[in-house]
Enzyme design. Structure first.
Site, short mmCIF file in Angstrom:
data_model
loop_
_atom_site.label_atom_id
_atom_site.label_comp_id
_atom_site.label_asym_id
_atom_site.label_seq_id
_atom_site.Cartn_x
_atom_site.Cartn_y
_atom_site.Cartn_z
N HIS A 62 10.43 -4.91 2.17
CA HIS A 62 9.24 -4.35 1.67
C HIS A 62 9.55 -4.65 0.08
O HIS A 62 10.40 -4.05 -0.63
CB HIS A 62 9.26 -3.07 2.15
CG HIS A 62 9.47 -2.58 3.56
ND1 HIS A 62 8.42 -2.29 4.27
CD2 HIS A 62 10.44 -2.67 4.32
CE1 HIS A 62 8.83 -2.19 5.54
NE2 HIS A 62 9.86 -2.46 5.54
N PHE A 63 8.61 -5.31 -0.37
CA PHE A 63 8.54 -5.47 -1.60
C PHE A 63 7.59 -4.87 -2.57
O PHE A 63 7.39 -5.05 -3.83
CB PHE A 63 8.65 -7.27 -1.84
CG PHE A 63 9.88 -7.81 -1.86
CD1 PHE A 63 10.97 -7.01 -1.45
CD2 PHE A 63 10.02 -9.24 -2.00
CE1 PHE A 63 12.27 -7.90 -1.24
CE2 PHE A 63 11.12 -9.74 -1.49
CZ PHE A 63 12.03 -9.09 -1.26
N ARG A 64 6.68 -4.20 -1.78
CA ARG A 64 6.05 -2.93 -2.66
C ARG A 64 4.62 -3.09 -3.37
O ARG A 64 4.25 -2.46 -4.17
CB ARG A 64 7.05 -2.16 -3.54
CG ARG A 64 8.15 -1.50 -2.89
CD ARG A 64 7.64 -0.75 -1.69
NE ARG A 64 9.20 0.23 -1.15
CZ ARG A 64 9.13 0.56 0.08
NH1 ARG A 64 8.06 0.30 0.99
NH2 ARG A 64 10.17 1.23 0.45
N ASN A 94 2.95 -2.72 4.81
CA ASN A 94 2.75 -1.25 4.32
C ASN A 94 2.74 -1.20 2.94
O ASN A 94 3.77 -0.20 2.40
CB ASN A 94 3.89 -0.29 5.22
CG ASN A 94 5.34 -0.86 4.58
OD1 ASN A 94 5.67 -1.82 4.43
ND2 ASN A 94 6.13 0.32 4.59
N HIS A 176 7.75 -1.77 14.83
CA HIS A 176 8.69 -0.72 14.41
C HIS A 176 8.53 0.41 15.34
O HIS A 176 7.39 1.10 15.86
CB HIS A 176 8.14 0.08 13.11
CG HIS A 176 8.98 1.19 12.70
ND1 HIS A 176 9.38 1.25 11.54
CD2 HIS A 176 9.21 2.30 13.36
CE1 HIS A 176 10.14 2.32 11.30
NE2 HIS A 176 9.93 2.99 12.39
N HIS A 230 14.46 -3.80 13.61
CA HIS A 230 15.62 -2.89 13.47
C HIS A 230 15.91 -1.94 14.74
O HIS A 230 15.97 -0.80 14.57
CB HIS A 230 15.46 -1.87 12.10
CG HIS A 230 14.00 -1.61 11.88
ND1 HIS A 230 13.28 -1.14 12.96
CD2 HIS A 230 13.12 -1.47 10.97
CE1 HIS A 230 12.01 -0.63 12.37
NE2 HIS A 230 11.86 -0.99 11.11
N ASP A 301 15.51 -5.17 6.14
CA ASP A 301 14.38 -4.07 5.95
C ASP A 301 14.68 -3.58 4.65
O ASP A 301 14.51 -2.18 4.26
CB ASP A 301 14.71 -2.94 7.00
CG ASP A 301 13.64 -2.04 7.13
OD1 ASP A 301 12.60 -1.94 6.43
OD2 ASP A 301 13.83 -0.74 7.75
N HIS A 305 13.37 2.37 -3.09
CA HIS A 305 12.83 3.89 -3.57
C HIS A 305 13.57 3.91 -4.76
O HIS A 305 14.68 3.69 -4.78
CB HIS A 305 12.71 4.88 -2.59
CG HIS A 305 12.08 4.36 -1.42
ND1 HIS A 305 10.55 4.61 -1.22
CD2 HIS A 305 12.53 4.25 0.05
CE1 HIS A 305 10.23 4.19 -0.02
NE2 HIS A 305 11.33 4.04 0.74
O1 DOR Z 1 13.13 3.62 6.27
C1 DOR Z 1 12.01 2.88 6.28
N1 DOR Z 1 11.40 2.41 5.23
N2 DOR Z 1 11.64 2.26 7.45
C2 DOR Z 1 10.50 1.77 7.52
O2 DOR Z 1 9.82 1.39 8.37
C3 DOR Z 1 9.54 1.29 6.34
C4 DOR Z 1 10.58 1.43 4.97
C5 DOR Z 1 9.69 1.50 3.58
O3 DOR Z 1 8.72 0.80 3.51
O4 DOR Z 1 10.13 2.02 2.90
#
Ligand code: DOR
Length: 436
Positions: A62-64, A94, A176, A230, A301, A305
């Site tokens: 996830h590179f945001r 996402n 997921h 996962h 994964d 944050h």
């Molecule tokens: O812990 C998680 N963080 N699980 C996920 O499925 C999404 C991910 C996130 O994008 O932060």
């Protein structure tokens, strides 16, 4: 013409044996492998006996970008990737906005083409209402379904919507797998608890098992390619061990192999993720599942944050941990301890993901294949240090762990991108392609 020669390497062959010699790369491809290649190249790396591996493919990050670039973006995430020997990644939808339309996908591809230093691929995210584009949006590595809610607002939790998605089209569906109704019910049940360890009780093993079972049932109903992301519990490993159609794959994360609920004591919400970390029994079942081929490969994964966000009180804390730059040294350290073999690491981290996602010419060191490589140092130990983390998030749940197998060089498309601790500027990765 771009040329690179890597001399005096221990070259990892597919079967896990190694061959001493040189690898010559021309125009992004491996053109020759030999004991001592008589050629002059623009660039030379003296491997000095270090281990040369195919570049790692991380099939879940996830590179945001777009939307939450203060946590990570495609540039910083891909820099972290090459620091860890990862030369290709598949990124999740996402983001904000979610990658659930062709326009959002095009936007991501354009952004990636301007700043990604590794090769990149993207999932298209399913919603209850975007079935029309799920099978036509292109290029994508697969469809991602959040069956349970996590970071972001993508969610498809009604069985009739899931049935419609599984029943239409042929693309790989990656799930997921957590049961949304059970999460909601248990969030209420445990509402008085604010210790992060409750996260693993709310989203318990049964929460994951129920959703994986439903995904497997739908996949069998339509013979639809399914990948379980996962996978985290011994119950799910047992389920797949009994019944795993040949079109189904599943992955494990270093987080679920190496961390468990005991880690809440020292790390608190830093190790909060979805699906959550489990018990030592689950750690061992996942290792065994990988070794037996019940699980096919490893992803990280990578879910960055900020520390500030992670230091709030539960349940305000977001779920997820960074991981893209530590997975290879973590696994090579396990190999050095005798927990797994080089042949297994090559399957789990290099050609396994390439095969499942049908990415051609990647994941093996073979003449004619793409020159995505990483040269790792198995003779030196160095700790994971938050101060040295390339991810914008700036921390790792493995801070302080002494690891071996850190990359000295990472080569993407025949060009050195990561060079002994630094990124060489101006070199970009390519979009991945997928065989149908
Ligand atoms: O812990 C998680 N963080 N699980 C996920 O499925 C999404 C991910 C996130 O994008 O932060």
């Amino acid at each position: 013409m771009t040329t690179l020669i890597i001399r005096n390497a221990q070259i990892a062959l597919e079967d896990g044996s190694t061959q001493e010699g040189d690898v010559y790369c021309e125009n992004g491809r491996i053109s020759k492998i030999g004991a001592s290649i008589d050629v002059k190249a623009k660039e030379t790396i003296d491997a000095n006996g270090r281990l040369l591996l195919p570049g790692v493919i991380d099939p879940q990050v996830h590179f945001r970008e777009p939307g939450k670039e203060y946590k990570e973006d495609l540039g910083s995430g891909s820099r972290a990737a090459v620091r860890g020997g990862v030369t290709s990644f598949l990124e999740m939808p996402n983001t904000s906005p979610a990658t659930s339309t062709q326009a959002a996908l095009d936007d991501k591809l354009r952004r990636a083409s301007e700043k990604c230093v590794a090769n990149y691929g993207f999932f298209i995210g399913a919603t209850p209402g975007n079935l029309d584009i799920l099978n036509t949006a292109t290029p994508v590595c697969g469809i991602k379904i959040f069956m349970g809610s996590s970071t972001g607002d993508l969610l498809v939790n009604k069985e009739k919507d899931l049935d419609r998605i599984f029943g239409n089209g042929e693309r790989l569906i990656a799930v997921h797998a957590e049961d949304e109704d059970r999460i909601k019910q248990r969030q209420q049940q445990f509402a008085d608890r604010t210790d992060p360890a409750v996260h693993s009780e709310i989203r318990d093993n049964e929460t994951a098992r129920l959703a994986s079972e439903l995904a497997l049932t739908l996949s069998k109903k339509y013979q639809r390619r399914l990948h379980i992301l996962h996978l985290s519990t011994h119950e799910e490993v047992d389920m797949l061990r009994k019944d795993k159609p040949e079109w189904v794959t599943a992955e494990a994360l270093p987080n679920h192999l190496l961390l468990n609920v005991k880690d809440y004591e020292t790390k608190g919400a830093l190790v909060q993720m979805n699906p959550p970390i489990r018990h030592s029994q689950d750690n061992e079942a996942l290792w065994q599942g990988l070794k037996d081929g019940v699980l096919d490969f490893i992803a990280t994964d990578h879910a960055p944050h900020t520390l500030e966000e992670k230091r709030q009180s539960y349940p305000k804390t977001p779920s997820g941990m960074p991981g893209v730059e530590t997975s290879l040294p973590l696994m090579l350290t396990q190999m050095a301890k005798g927990k797994c073999t080089l042949a297994q690491i090559l399957k789990w981290m290099c050609y396994g993901p390439a095969q499942a996602y049908r990415i051609p010419h990647k994941g093996k060191i073979l003449e004619g294949w793409d020159a995505d490589l990483t040269l790792v140092d198995m003779s030196r130990r160095h700790p994971v240090l938050n101060e040295e983390i390339f991810s914008r998030s700036g921390w790792s749940p493995f801070h302080g762990w002494e690891l071996t197998g850190w990359p000295s060089y990472t080569v993407v498309g025949g060009r050195i991108v990561f060079d002994n601790g630094s990124i060489r500027e101006g070199i970009l990765g390519q979009p991945l392609s997928y065989l149908s």
